[in-house]
Design a protein around this motif. Structure first.
Motif, short mmCIF file in Angstrom:
data_model
loop_
_atom_site.label_atom_id
_atom_site.label_comp_id
_atom_site.label_asym_id
_atom_site.label_seq_id
_atom_site.Cartn_x
_atom_site.Cartn_y
_atom_site.Cartn_z
N THR A 64 41.28 23.01 -7.84
CA THR A 64 41.99 22.27 -6.79
C THR A 64 43.27 21.68 -7.35
N VAL A 95 52.64 20.96 4.28
CA VAL A 95 51.63 21.03 5.35
C VAL A 95 51.74 22.35 6.11
N ASN A 102 52.63 26.26 -2.14
CA ASN A 102 51.73 26.89 -1.19
C ASN A 102 51.53 28.37 -1.51
N GLN A 111 42.75 25.60 -4.35
CA GLN A 111 42.71 24.84 -3.11
C GLN A 111 43.79 23.78 -3.20
N GLU A 113 45.76 20.41 -1.80
CA GLU A 113 45.66 19.23 -0.95
C GLU A 113 46.87 18.33 -1.23
N SER A 127 45.46 17.48 6.94
CA SER A 127 45.40 17.93 5.55
C SER A 127 46.05 16.96 4.57
N HIS A 129 46.07 13.39 2.76
CA HIS A 129 45.29 12.19 2.45
C HIS A 129 46.20 10.97 2.53
#
Length: 354
Positions: A64, A95, A102, A111, A113, A127, A129
């Motif tokens: 991640t 995003v 990306n 992954q 985030e 998506s 936080h």
């Protein structure tokens, strides 16, 4: 502050023996052998005994990459070619899937985030936080960038994120950053921690002019003079010179090590956070894998001071965690040869003596 398990080398002889008996000359896979040793050592900390270790197959699970974003009040001091608004615009780009990070994460299996640590214009998306410590730090050359309470809150936020990721099965983590002005903050942290003149730590960042570099040097010198009494303690150092995203990255490195994760360190800004994390708890260093040496002037000095050798040298200066992302195939290859490559005995090949 962080309860990080000491990394034991209880199986070091078995690891070395397995690597050295693969069908290759001794040391022929270079840095990959070092990567394999570090990863297997980290992932085998809870293996019960030698018999269990001999059947243990280490692997990277749910890798991640967290991109932490924060805005810097120092950006208004003429240290960047872009306004702070660009931070939020790039978060929106993350995003929507349009940034380099990306593309690399999708290609390579990370992954991805995104964490809003405190940007001027919040980006509302499931998506992202929400770990906001504010909307922007104070200018570090005129006052404390933030309070020590904000630093602690950032650490708490990061720790909670890493606990959740670990609970979900992630054992390998990387961090990226986005924040207009953050190379100035990182350069100030570097100068303070390594006791170096600002001109050795300040670089071109996003590609600024020589005049802006001179301005950055002046700003860092002003900050170091202003906060001289705050620089010995890593918490007040972060409060004085850090950024909301740098605070979170520092806390996330420490929090990841608490969970026994391998931590892939990106470029200049993340390496500055790593230096602070090591100052807080030196045990964290054993969990860190340095992905690349960036094209930012001070990064090589920083890596030399840490006595670490990065995996890659690609002249990157983008941030976002791109260098860390690109290192994943090398880490997977390291474990791949460790787990799957035949030994001389298995293959019936006469052992090569170097």
């Amino acid at each position: 502050m962080f309860n990080i398990p000491t990394v034991t080398n209880q199986y070091s002889n078995l690891i070395a023996d397995k690597i050295n008996h693969k069908t290759k000359p001794l040391g022929a896979l270079g840095k990959l052998e070092q990567c394999a040793t570090q990863l297997v050592t980290l992932f085998s900390q809870n293996v019960a005994d030698e018999d269990a270790f001999k059947t243990f197959t280490p692997s990277i699970t749910k890798p991640t990459l967290l991109v932490f974003a924060g805005d810097h009040g120092v950006a208004a001091q003429g240290v960047s070619i872009a306004p702070s608004d660009v931070t939020s615009q790039m978060v929106a780009n993350f995003v929507s899937g349009g940034a380099a990070i990306n593309v690399f994460c999708q290609q390579l299996g990370w992954q991805l985030e995104v964490v809003d640590c405190g940007i001027l214009h919040p980006v509302t998306a499931p998506s992202v936080h929400d770990c906001r410590l504010g909307s922007i730090t104070k200018p570090l050359n005129t006052e404390m960038a933030m309070s020590t309470m904000q630093v602690q809150q950032g650490f708490d936020n990061a720790t909670q994120l890493l606990q959740q990721l670990s609970h979900n099965g992630c054992n390998t983590i990387a961090f990226g950053e986005m924040g207009i002005g953050n190379t100035t903050s990182a350069a100030a942290l570097m100068a303070a921690m390594l006791n170096l003149p600002a001109q050795q730590c300040v670089g071109k960042g996003t590609g600024v002019s020589d005049d802006i570099v001179k301005r950055k040097i002046t700003v860092v010198e002003q900050a170091l003079r202003l906060h001289k009494s705050q620089l010995a303690d890593p918490i007040t150092l972060l409060a004085a010179l850090g950024g909301f995203e740098i605070v979170h990255i520092t806390g996330a490195m420490l929090g990841a090590a608490e969970q026994g994760m391998a931590v892939v360190v990106d470029g200049f800004i993340c390496s500055a956070a790593a230096m602070v994390a090591i100052a807080i708890n030196p045990v964290v260093k054993d969990y860190l894998i340095f992905a690349h040496c960036s094209n930012e002037q001070g990064h090589r000095l920083m890596l030399d001071a840490l006595n670490v050798t990065p995996l890659l040298q690609l002249d990157l200066r983008l941030g976002e965690g791109t260098g860390a992302a690109l290192s994943l195939p090398l880490l997977q290859a390291a474990l791949g040869f460790y787990n799957q490559m035949a030994s001389f005995a298995d293959a019936g090949v006469e052992q090569v003596v170097s």
